[in-house]
Design a protein around this motif. Structure first.
Motif, PDB file in Angstrom:
ATOM      1  N   UNK A  60      37.211  42.409  51.948  1.00  0.00           N
ATOM      2  CA  UNK A  60      36.486  43.057  50.855  1.00  0.00           C
ATOM      3  C   UNK A  60      35.190  42.311  50.552  1.00  0.00           C
ATOM      4  N   UNK A  61      35.265  40.983  50.541  1.00  0.00           N
ATOM      5  CA  UNK A  61      34.067  40.173  50.293  1.00  0.00           C
ATOM      6  C   UNK A  61      33.028  40.409  51.388  1.00  0.00           C
ATOM      7  N   UNK A  62      33.502  40.520  52.624  1.00  0.00           N
ATOM      8  CA  UNK A  62      32.593  40.779  53.746  1.00  0.00           C
ATOM      9  C   UNK A  62      31.902  42.127  53.582  1.00  0.00           C
ATOM     10  N   UNK A  63      32.661  43.117  53.156  1.00  0.00           N
ATOM     11  CA  UNK A  63      32.093  44.447  52.925  1.00  0.00           C
ATOM     12  C   UNK A  63      31.009  44.402  51.847  1.00  0.00           C
ATOM     13  N   UNK A  64      31.227  43.570  50.841  1.00  0.00           N
ATOM     14  CA  UNK A  64      30.284  43.468  49.728  1.00  0.00           C
ATOM     15  C   UNK A  64      29.151  42.488  50.002  1.00  0.00           C
ATOM     16  N   UNK A  65      29.304  41.653  51.050  1.00  0.00           N
ATOM     17  CA  UNK A  65      28.278  40.665  51.362  1.00  0.00           C
ATOM     18  C   UNK A  65      28.270  39.495  50.402  1.00  0.00           C
ATOM     19  N   UNK A  66      29.474  39.107  49.926  1.00  0.00           N
ATOM     20  CA  UNK A  66      29.577  37.992  48.988  1.00  0.00           C
ATOM     21  C   UNK A  66      30.711  37.067  49.439  1.00  0.00           C
ATOM     22  N   UNK A  67      30.834  35.914  48.782  1.00  0.00           N
ATOM     23  CA  UNK A  67      31.982  35.048  48.994  1.00  0.00           C
ATOM     24  C   UNK A  67      33.182  35.619  48.227  1.00  0.00           C
ATOM     25  N   UNK A  68      34.398  35.425  48.722  1.00  0.00           N
ATOM     26  CA  UNK A  68      35.584  35.923  47.999  1.00  0.00           C
ATOM     27  C   UNK A  68      35.651  35.467  46.553  1.00  0.00           C
ATOM     28  N   UNK A  69      35.201  34.229  46.286  1.00  0.00           N
ATOM     29  CA  UNK A  69      35.262  33.727  44.915  1.00  0.00           C
ATOM     30  C   UNK A  69      34.421  34.564  43.952  1.00  0.00           C
ATOM     31  N   UNK A  70      33.394  35.229  44.471  1.00  0.00           N
ATOM     32  CA  UNK A  70      32.563  36.072  43.604  1.00  0.00           C
ATOM     33  C   UNK A  70      33.371  37.241  43.048  1.00  0.00           C
ATOM     34  N   UNK A  71      34.305  37.745  43.851  1.00  0.00           N
ATOM     35  CA  UNK A  71      35.121  38.873  43.405  1.00  0.00           C
ATOM     36  C   UNK A  71      36.022  38.460  42.253  1.00  0.00           C
ATOM     37  N   UNK A  72      36.555  37.223  42.345  1.00  0.00           N
ATOM     38  CA  UNK A  72      37.523  36.771  41.344  1.00  0.00           C
ATOM     39  C   UNK A  72      36.912  36.613  39.950  1.00  0.00           C
ATOM     40  N   UNK A  73      35.604  36.560  39.861  1.00  0.00           N
ATOM     41  CA  UNK A  73      34.968  36.521  38.550  1.00  0.00           C
ATOM     42  C   UNK A  73      35.120  37.860  37.833  1.00  0.00           C
ATOM     43  N   UNK A  74      35.341  38.920  38.614  1.00  0.00           N
ATOM     44  CA  UNK A  74      35.426  40.267  38.053  1.00  0.00           C
ATOM     45  C   UNK A  74      36.850  40.824  38.046  1.00  0.00           C
ATOM     46  N   UNK A  75      37.598  40.544  39.125  1.00  0.00           N
ATOM     47  CA  UNK A  75      38.982  41.015  39.250  1.00  0.00           C
ATOM     48  C   UNK A  75      39.802  39.850  39.802  1.00  0.00           C
ATOM     49  N   UNK A  76      40.894  39.458  39.148  1.00  0.00           N
ATOM     50  CA  UNK A  76      41.524  38.173  39.434  1.00  0.00           C
ATOM     51  C   UNK A  76      42.342  38.061  40.713  1.00  0.00           C
ATOM     52  N   UNK A  77      42.742  39.183  41.341  1.00  0.00           N
ATOM     53  CA  UNK A  77      43.623  39.066  42.500  1.00  0.00           C
ATOM     54  C   UNK A  77      43.588  40.329  43.350  1.00  0.00           C
ATOM     55  N   UNK A  78      44.180  40.243  44.537  1.00  0.00           N
ATOM     56  CA  UNK A  78      44.280  41.404  45.420  1.00  0.00           C
ATOM     57  C   UNK A  78      45.105  42.501  44.755  1.00  0.00           C
ATOM     58  N   UNK A  79      46.220  42.118  44.136  1.00  0.00           N
ATOM     59  CA  UNK A  79      47.053  43.104  43.455  1.00  0.00           C
ATOM     60  C   UNK A  79      46.283  43.806  42.341  1.00  0.00           C
ATOM     61  N   UNK A  80      45.465  43.054  41.631  1.00  0.00           N
ATOM     62  CA  UNK A  80      44.670  43.646  40.561  1.00  0.00           C
ATOM     63  C   UNK A  80      43.632  44.610  41.131  1.00  0.00           C
ATOM     64  N   UNK A  81      43.067  44.283  42.290  1.00  0.00           N
ATOM     65  CA  UNK A  81      42.119  45.187  42.950  1.00  0.00           C
ATOM     66  C   UNK A  81      42.819  46.490  43.309  1.00  0.00           C
ATOM     67  N   UNK A  82      44.016  46.381  43.893  1.00  0.00           N
ATOM     68  CA  UNK A  82      44.780  47.567  44.281  1.00  0.00           C
ATOM     69  C   UNK A  82      45.093  48.425  43.056  1.00  0.00           C
ATOM     70  N   UNK A  83      45.478  47.770  41.962  1.00  0.00           N
ATOM     71  CA  UNK A  83      45.762  48.513  40.733  1.00  0.00           C
ATOM     72  C   UNK A  83      44.530  49.271  40.251  1.00  0.00           C
ATOM     73  N   UNK A  84      43.364  48.634  40.353  1.00  0.00           N
ATOM     74  CA  UNK A  84      42.118  49.294  39.937  1.00  0.00           C
ATOM     75  C   UNK A  84      41.789  50.468  40.847  1.00  0.00           C
ATOM     76  N   UNK A  85      42.058  50.311  42.140  1.00  0.00           N
ATOM     77  CA  UNK A  85      41.821  51.406  43.092  1.00  0.00           C
ATOM     78  C   UNK A  85      42.697  52.604  42.745  1.00  0.00           C
ATOM     79  N   UNK A  86      43.975  52.352  42.479  1.00  0.00           N
ATOM     80  CA  UNK A  86      44.899  53.434  42.126  1.00  0.00           C
ATOM     81  C   UNK A  86      44.449  54.121  40.843  1.00  0.00           C
ATOM     82  N   UNK A  87      44.022  53.323  39.875  1.00  0.00           N
ATOM     83  CA  UNK A  87      43.534  53.880  38.617  1.00  0.00           C
ATOM     84  C   UNK A  87      42.359  54.822  38.866  1.00  0.00           C
ATOM     85  N   UNK A  88      41.449  54.416  39.743  1.00  0.00           N
ATOM     86  CA  UNK A  88      40.278  55.252  40.032  1.00  0.00           C
ATOM     87  C   UNK A  88      40.682  56.549  40.735  1.00  0.00           C
ATOM     88  N   UNK A  89      41.585  56.446  41.707  1.00  0.00           N
ATOM     89  CA  UNK A  89      42.000  57.631  42.466  1.00  0.00           C
ATOM     90  C   UNK A  89      42.687  58.652  41.565  1.00  0.00           C
TER      91      UNK A  89
END
Length: 243
Positions: free
Chosen positions: A51-80
């Protein structure tokens, strides 16, 4: 007595800028990129690193916004599933059918999300309290008592998720062509003497019925079965209310 320092002196490392300052990176952008990856790639290979590669950032940058992989998945489901709750439908039976259809349509647009919801409890983190309250209100208006609400609610969620999860089950990624050919051979060689009903109807079942298919609902949707299924669920609830 003086001492001369030989060689390079060690410099005090500069503090890295917080990854939260990554230009353009937002929670919404992360969720959009995650959904794109899940739509186009093998679900099992979805990771924070990819995901970080897709966004062109370091993985740690994502954690400032969403704390974990599970949390990302939960957000994806919420959006769908953000728009599946029907509005302006007073008939509880029609309301439930619309809910089931809306859910299936949302998953049909993002079929790789189906197993995340149907078989992983991590999806519970995407709690949509509005959807839950709307289902409970609809069932209550239909005549379901508070004592029966939990069991009936569970039946509705199972109905909403179950058929669609099965319909959009992931096809094998490895040796996919060999597997598909094998399934077609099995279906095409049904013995009419041993299985007369199936053999007589094999054209209607071939790749159009559970177990007897080699494509999922994204390629070969099972519309008639779905409509039969939701009719049966609603009629079943109506019969229980009549008792």
């Amino acid at each position: 007595m003086s001492h001369t320092v030989v060689g390079r002196q060690r410099r005090t490392p500069k503090k890295r800028k917080k990854q939260a300052d990554t230009p353009g990176l937002t929670k919404e952008a992360i969720v959009d990129a995650a959904l794109k990856l899940i739509d186009t790639a093998d679900l099992e290979s979805f990771s924070m690193r990819n995901l970080a590669k897709e966004l062109g950032v370091y993985p740690t940058a994502i954690y400032w916004h969403i704390p974990s992989r599970n949390a990302v998945i939960a957000e994806v489901i919420t959006q769908v599933l953000c728009d599946i709750v029907p509005t302006d439908e007073p008939d509880w039976k029609l309301w439930l059918k619309k809910l089931f259809r809306n859910y299936r349509q949302a998953i049909r647009a993002h079929p790789n999300v189906a197993p995340l919801i149907g078989v992983q409890l991590v999806s519970n983190a995407s709690v949509d309290l509005n959807m839950i309250e709307s289902i409970l209100e609809t069932l209550s208006k239909a005549g379901i008592t508070d004592a029966d609400l939990p069991a009936t609610y569970n039946a509705v969620i199972a109905a909403m998720v179950g058929y669609t999860t099965q319909e959009f089950a992931m096809v094998p990624k490895e040796e996919a062509e060999d597997w598909a050919n094998s399934m077609q051979t099995i279906v095409g060689s049904v013995d009419g003497g041993q299985f007369p009903l199936l053999a007589r109807n094999i054209d209607a079942f071939s790749n159009k019925a559970f177990i007897l298919r080699w494509q999922n609902g994204a390629e070969s949707p099972l519309d008639p079965g779905f409509e039969t299924f939701i009719d049966a669920v609603v009629l079943g609830l109506e019969a229980r209310l009549a008792r």
